[in-house]
Design an enzyme around this catalytic site. Structure first.
Site, short mmCIF file in Angstrom:
data_model
loop_
_atom_site.label_atom_id
_atom_site.label_comp_id
_atom_site.label_asym_id
_atom_site.label_seq_id
_atom_site.Cartn_x
_atom_site.Cartn_y
_atom_site.Cartn_z
CE1 TYR A 86 -4.14 -1.76 5.88
CE2 TYR A 86 -3.06 0.26 5.13
CZ TYR A 86 -3.69 -0.94 4.85
OH TYR A 86 -3.86 -1.34 3.54
CE LYS B 93 -2.14 -4.35 4.01
NZ LYS B 93 -2.42 -5.41 3.02
CB THR C 228 -0.91 0.01 1.25
OG1 THR C 228 -1.45 1.32 1.44
CG2 THR C 228 -0.15 -0.35 2.51
P1 NAP Z 1 -11.48 -4.91 1.95
O1 NAP Z 1 -12.62 -4.62 1.04
O2 NAP Z 1 -11.47 -4.35 3.32
O3 NAP Z 1 -11.33 -6.51 2.04
C1 NAP Z 1 -10.51 -7.11 3.00
C2 NAP Z 1 -10.68 -8.62 2.90
O4 NAP Z 1 -9.85 -9.24 3.89
C3 NAP Z 1 -12.11 -9.12 3.15
O5 NAP Z 1 -12.38 -10.19 2.29
C4 NAP Z 1 -12.02 -9.63 4.59
O6 NAP Z 1 -12.96 -10.63 4.92
C5 NAP Z 1 -10.62 -10.22 4.57
N1 NAP Z 1 -10.09 -10.47 5.91
C6 NAP Z 1 -9.90 -9.58 6.92
N2 NAP Z 1 -9.40 -10.21 8.01
C7 NAP Z 1 -9.28 -11.52 7.68
C8 NAP Z 1 -8.84 -12.67 8.38
N3 NAP Z 1 -8.42 -12.61 9.65
N4 NAP Z 1 -8.83 -13.86 7.75
C9 NAP Z 1 -9.28 -13.96 6.47
N5 NAP Z 1 -9.72 -12.90 5.75
C10 NAP Z 1 -9.72 -11.69 6.37
O7 NAP Z 1 -10.10 -4.46 1.27
P2 NAP Z 1 -9.79 -4.08 -0.27
O8 NAP Z 1 -10.05 -2.63 -0.46
O9 NAP Z 1 -10.40 -5.07 -1.16
O10 NAP Z 1 -8.20 -4.23 -0.28
C11 NAP Z 1 -7.58 -5.49 -0.55
C12 NAP Z 1 -6.16 -5.48 0.00
O11 NAP Z 1 -5.42 -4.42 -0.60
C13 NAP Z 1 -6.05 -5.26 1.50
O12 NAP Z 1 -4.96 -6.01 1.95
C14 NAP Z 1 -5.74 -3.77 1.62
O13 NAP Z 1 -5.03 -3.53 2.82
C15 NAP Z 1 -4.89 -3.55 0.40
N6 NAP Z 1 -4.93 -2.22 -0.20
C16 NAP Z 1 -6.10 -1.65 -0.54
C17 NAP Z 1 -6.12 -0.41 -1.16
C18 NAP Z 1 -7.40 0.25 -1.57
O14 NAP Z 1 -7.36 1.45 -1.87
N7 NAP Z 1 -8.50 -0.46 -1.66
C19 NAP Z 1 -4.90 0.22 -1.46
C20 NAP Z 1 -3.71 -0.41 -1.12
C21 NAP Z 1 -3.73 -1.64 -0.50
P3 NAP Z 1 -14.45 -10.27 5.51
O15 NAP Z 1 -15.30 -9.92 4.31
O16 NAP Z 1 -14.83 -11.53 6.17
O17 NAP Z 1 -14.25 -9.11 6.44
O1 G4F Z 2 -10.76 6.59 2.52
P1 G4F Z 2 -9.77 6.50 3.60
O2 G4F Z 2 -10.24 5.93 4.90
O3 G4F Z 2 -8.54 5.73 3.01
P2 G4F Z 2 -7.00 5.62 3.45
O4 G4F Z 2 -6.81 5.96 4.88
O5 G4F Z 2 -6.21 6.40 2.46
O6 G4F Z 2 -6.73 4.06 3.30
C1 G4F Z 2 -7.15 3.35 2.14
O7 G4F Z 2 -6.17 3.47 1.12
C2 G4F Z 2 -4.90 2.89 1.47
C3 G4F Z 2 -3.96 3.14 0.29
O8 G4F Z 2 -3.29 4.35 0.48
C4 G4F Z 2 -5.09 1.42 1.74
F1 G4F Z 2 -3.90 0.84 2.04
C5 G4F Z 2 -6.07 1.22 2.89
O9 G4F Z 2 -6.31 -0.19 3.06
C6 G4F Z 2 -7.39 1.89 2.54
O10 G4F Z 2 -7.98 1.21 1.47
O11 G4F Z 2 -9.20 7.97 3.95
C7 G4F Z 2 -8.64 8.79 2.94
C8 G4F Z 2 -8.35 10.18 3.51
C9 G4F Z 2 -7.61 10.17 4.85
O12 G4F Z 2 -6.61 11.16 4.85
C10 G4F Z 2 -8.67 10.53 5.88
O13 G4F Z 2 -8.16 11.22 7.00
O14 G4F Z 2 -9.62 10.80 3.78
C11 G4F Z 2 -9.56 11.42 5.04
N1 G4F Z 2 -10.94 11.53 5.57
C12 G4F Z 2 -11.57 12.70 5.80
N2 G4F Z 2 -12.78 12.45 6.32
C13 G4F Z 2 -11.74 10.52 5.93
C14 G4F Z 2 -12.91 11.10 6.41
N3 G4F Z 2 -11.58 9.17 5.88
C15 G4F Z 2 -12.62 8.39 6.29
N4 G4F Z 2 -12.51 7.04 6.21
N5 G4F Z 2 -13.78 8.93 6.79
C16 G4F Z 2 -13.97 10.28 6.87
O15 G4F Z 2 -15.01 10.74 7.34
#
Ligand code: NAP
Ligand code: G4F
Length: 376
Positions: A152, A156, A128
Site C-alpha cells: 500500500y 502511495k 499518507t
Molecule cells: P475508505 O473509507 O477506504 O474509502 C476508499 C474509497 O475509495 C471508497 O469510496 C471506495 O469505493 C473507493 N475506491 C476504492 N477502489 C476504487 C476504484 N477502483 N475505483 C473507484 N473508487 C474506488 O478510505 P478513507 O479512510 O476515506 O481514506 C480516503 C483516502 O485517504 C484513501 O486514499 C486513503 O488511502 C487515504 N488516507 C486515509 C487515511 C485515514 O486514516 N483514513 C490516512 C491517510 C491517507 P467503495 O465504497 O466502492 O469501496
Molecule cells: O487501523 P489500521 O489498520 O491502520 P493503518 O495500517 O495505520 O492504516 C490506516 O492509516 C494510514 C495512515 O497512516 C492510511 F494511509 C491507511 O489508508 C489506513 O487508513 O492499523 C493501525 C495499527 C497497525 O500498526 C496495525 O498493525 O494497528 C495495528 N493493529 C493491531 N491489531 C491492527 C489490529 N490493525 C487492524 N486493522 N486490525 C487489528 O486487529
C-alpha cells in the site's frame, strides 16, 4: 458561479465528510461511484437527492471512464481520495492496490491534461503517513525521508511522486496532503479503532465474548476525520501548490486506545502477559454492567491473534503539523484523542443496541408472516 468539485472515493469515510463540507461551502459536488452488487451507499445515503450533489459511475482502473467524466464535469477542484486503503489487505492484493492507488493517480492527472484543464483544475492527492513506514525520525514532517513498508505504502509513494512530477513538469496545481490516521463514527469496520469501538460496545451489551487484535504496541497519531477534510480544502485554497503533513502531534498505542474505548463502554481493563500471550482482563465494571448477566469481572475480553500481524508493520507514527498550523491556519487539536474515542464508542453503543432492535423487529415480522401468510 458555484465552484465545481469532483471527489473520487466519495463513498468512503473521508469522501462523505468532504462532500458535506463542500456542499456547505456552496460547491457543486460530483462523486465517483463504482458498480457493486449491493447498491446501498451507507455513508452518503443522506446526501443522495440533495441539489448540487451528483454521482457518476467510473473506476480508478478505467482511464476511459475518468477521461470522459472529467470532460463532462469540468471540475475546478479534484479530490482524489479513492484507494484500496487497507494496509493489511495490500499484502493479499498487491497488484490491485498498485493499479488503483498508484496508476490511478496518473490516470486522474492525464484525464485533466487530456481535457486541457491543467491550467484551471486544482488536484488534491490523498497521501499518507504510511510513506514514512519504517520511520527514519520521530516526529515526521514534510522533510522526513520516506521508507514505505507495505505494498500500500509503495503504491502511495508513486502517487506522491507523480503528483510532484506533474506539478514541476506541467506547472499544474496538484498537491499531496500527507495525512496521519484519522478516524470517526464512519471509519471502516476493519481498521483497528473502529474494530475496537464496535467490539467494546458488543461486549458491554453481551453480544460478543472477546476481541482479537494484532500488534498492541503500535503507535499512531490519531485525529478526527471531520477535522481533517477541512485541511484538504485549505491545501487547495493556498496561494501556491505545496504538500502538507496533517496530524495532531500526539501519539498513543493500540493498547491505550482499547483501554479508553472499553472504559467508555463501562469496562475497566488490566493487561497481563507479553506479545502473543497478552490479554485484556476485566478489572471492574460500571454499576449498570455489574448488575447484568453478561460480561463479568475476570473475563478475558481482549486477546492477541497472529492473524492480525503484518509481514512488516509501521509502529511509530507521530506527525509534526507545524507547517499546516502556520500556513493554513489549521488547528490540529480541534478534537482531542479522548474526545475521539468517546464519540466513537457513544456512536457504536447506540448502533449495536439499534441493530439489535431492528433484528428483533425483523424476527417479529418474520414470525407474523409465517403465521398469517403473505396476503393477510
Ligand atoms: P475508505 O473509507 O477506504 O474509502 C476508499 C474509497 O475509495 C471508497 O469510496 C471506495 O469505493 C473507493 N475506491 C476504492 N477502489 C476504487 C476504484 N477502483 N475505483 C473507484 N473508487 C474506488 O478510505 P478513507 O479512510 O476515506 O481514506 C480516503 C483516502 O485517504 C484513501 O486514499 C486513503 O488511502 C487515504 N488516507 C486515509 C487515511 C485515514 O486514516 N483514513 C490516512 C491517510 C491517507 P467503495 O465504497 O466502492 O469501496
Ligand atoms: O487501523 P489500521 O489498520 O491502520 P493503518 O495500517 O495505520 O492504516 C490506516 O492509516 C494510514 C495512515 O497512516 C492510511 F494511509 C491507511 O489508508 C489506513 O487508513 O492499523 C493501525 C495499527 C497497525 O500498526 C496495525 O498493525 O494497528 C495495528 N493493529 C493491531 N491489531 C491492527 C489490529 N490493525 C487492524 N486493522 N486490525 C487489528 O486487529
Amino acid at each position: 458561479m458555484a465552484k465545481i468539485a469532483l471527489i473520487t472515493g466519495v463513498t468512503g469515510q473521508d469522501g462523505s465528510y468532504l462532500s458535506e463540507f463542500l456542499l456547505a461551502k456552496g460547491y457543486e459536488v460530483h462523486g465517483i461511484i463504482r458498480r457493486s452488487s449491493v447498491d446501498y451507499r451507507e455513508r452518503i445515503a443522506h446526501l443522495e437527492g440533495v441539489p448540487h450533489f451528483h454521482l457518476h459511475y467510473a473506476d480508478m482502473s478505467d482511464s476511459m471512464s475518468l477521461v470522459k467524466l472529467v470532460g463532462k464535469v469540468q471540475p475546478d477542484e479534484i479530490y482524489n481520495l479513492a484507494a484500496q486503503s487497507h494496509v493489511q489487505v495490500s499484502f493479499d492484493a498487491p497488484e490491485f492496490t498498485a493499479d488503483v492507488d498508484a496508476v490511478g493517480v496518473l490516470r486522474i492527472l492525464e484525464a485533466v491534461r487530456t481535457n486541457h484543464l491543467e491550467k484551471s483544475c486544482r488536484i488534491y492527492q490523498a497521501s499518507t503517513s504510511e510513506l514514512y513506514g519504517k520511520v527514519e525520525e520521530v516526529p515526521q514532517n514534510e522533510n522526513t525521508p520516506f521508507h514505505p513498508y507495505s505494498p500500500y505504502a509503495v503504491a502511495k509513494l508513486y502517487g506522491y511522486w507523480i503528483i510532484k512530477e506533474y506539478r514541476e513538469a506541467y506547472n499544474m496545481f496538484c498537491c499531496s496532503g500527507i495525512l496521519f490516521n484519522h478516524e470517526s463514527e464512519r471509519r471502516g469496520e476493519t481498521f483497528v479503532t473502529r474494530k475496537i469501538t464496535l467490539a467494546a460496545a458488543r461486549i458491554a451489551q453481551g453480544k460478543q465474548e472477546r476481541l482479537y487484535l494484532g500488534n498492541l504496541d503500535s503507535l499512531r497519531d490519531w485525529g478526527y476525520a471531520k477535522d481533517y477534510v477541512e485541511c484538504m480544502w485549505l491545501i487547495l485554497q493556498h496561494d501556491t501548490p505545496e504538500d502538507f503533513v496533517i496530524a495532531t502531534g500526539v501519539q498513543h498505542t493500540v493498547r491505550e486506545f482499547a483501554t479508553l474505548a472499553f472504559h467508555h463502554a463501562g469496562i475497566e481493563l488490566r493487561w497481563e502477559g507479553k506479545g502473543i500471550d497478552e490479554k485484556g482482563i476485566v478489572e471492574s465494571l460500571s454499576p449498570a454492567l455489574a448488575q447484568g448477566k453478561g460480561v463479568q469481572i475476570g473475563d478475558v475480553v481482549v486477546a492477541v491473534s497472529p492473524d492480525f500481524y503484518r509481514p512488516t508493520d509501521v509502529v511509530n507514527l507521530l506527525g509534526d503539523p507545524s507547517k499546516a498550523k502556520r500556513e493554513l491556519g489549521w488547528n490540529p487539536q480541534s478534537t482531542t484523542f479522548e474526545q475521539l474515542v468517546e464519540l466513537m464508542v457513544a456512536h457504536d453503543m447506540k448502533k449495536i443496541a439499534a441493530d439489535d432492535a431492528a433484528a428483533e423487529i425483523r424476527k417479529v415480522n418474520l414470525a407474523e408472516y409465517l403465521e398469517k401468510g403473505v396476503d393477510k
